[in-house]
Motif scaffolding. Sequence first.
Motif, mmCIF file in Angstrom:
data_model
loop_
_atom_site.group_PDB
_atom_site.id
_atom_site.type_symbol
_atom_site.label_atom_id
_atom_site.label_comp_id
_atom_site.label_asym_id
_atom_site.label_seq_id
_atom_site.Cartn_x
_atom_site.Cartn_y
_atom_site.Cartn_z
ATOM 1 N N ALA A 158 -16.020 -1.553 6.536
ATOM 2 C CA ALA A 158 -15.205 -1.607 5.328
ATOM 3 C C ALA A 158 -13.964 -2.466 5.591
ATOM 4 O O ALA A 158 -13.375 -2.402 6.670
ATOM 5 C CB ALA A 158 -14.801 -0.208 4.899
ATOM 6 N N GLY A 159 -13.606 -3.272 4.610
ATOM 7 C CA GLY A 159 -12.416 -4.104 4.723
ATOM 8 C C GLY A 159 -12.661 -5.467 5.340
ATOM 9 O O GLY A 159 -11.768 -6.299 5.392
ATOM 10 N N ILE A 160 -13.868 -5.696 5.840
ATOM 11 C CA ILE A 160 -14.207 -6.999 6.426
ATOM 12 C C ILE A 160 -15.108 -7.727 5.432
ATOM 13 O O ILE A 160 -16.094 -7.153 4.959
ATOM 14 C CB ILE A 160 -14.929 -6.833 7.784
ATOM 15 N N PRO A 161 -14.783 -8.971 5.078
ATOM 16 C CA PRO A 161 -15.623 -9.708 4.130
ATOM 17 C C PRO A 161 -17.066 -9.816 4.649
ATOM 18 O O PRO A 161 -17.295 -10.267 5.766
ATOM 19 C CB PRO A 161 -14.977 -11.088 4.049
ATOM 20 N N TYR A 183 -21.668 -4.346 7.593
ATOM 21 C CA TYR A 183 -20.283 -4.735 7.835
ATOM 22 C C TYR A 183 -19.359 -3.531 7.703
ATOM 23 O O TYR A 183 -19.613 -2.637 6.896
ATOM 24 C CB TYR A 183 -19.839 -5.809 6.835
ATOM 25 N N SER A 208 -24.967 -6.956 4.033
ATOM 26 C CA SER A 208 -23.596 -6.502 3.787
ATOM 27 C C SER A 208 -23.401 -5.034 4.154
ATOM 28 O O SER A 208 -22.293 -4.620 4.471
ATOM 29 C CB SER A 208 -23.206 -6.731 2.325
#
Length: 168
Positions: free
Chosen positions: A133-136, A131, A128
């Motif tokens: 920010a703001g993307i699942p 990834y 995680s």
Amino acid sequence: MDTKGRVIYIGSFSKTISPTLRLGFMVVPVPLINLVADVVATLAPAPDPALQMATMTFLHEGHFLRHLRKMKRTYTSRSNELRSILNNLGYEAEVNGLSVLLKLQEGDHDTVIARYAYNYSLAPSPLSAWYMAGIPAQSGLLLGIAGKGEDEILQACKRLDHLIRRLS
């Protein structure tokens, strides 16, 4: 392959030869050589010239290519072994270059598992964290395979399995 002279390739021998070498390289388009050389000159001091010359000889005599071929076989074997052990423990795991991606169940917090893993002498990287920010983010762990023999891989998988089951 770069016909427009816009790509600068930067590499290191840290993962391919040794992390203690602390020697990197750049492949720069001819028109940018002087500009890049000026910038590089303002950075950290260059590695010892003897080290640079020894590495150059290592490359020119074909030892590096032989080393890469040997390490590719070794890492392929280790990563396949790691994937197989994890799959047998009931996890979904896949080989991704020099690491194995262990997919976790939705709701498993990979950052928490990674943090606790250090107490088990493990050092996974939480998926995680890669990834934006703001993307699942998908929950998972990136597991390295360098420096581990088959028995060490099995023991590490058992410790990781115990930790994941405890924290899930």
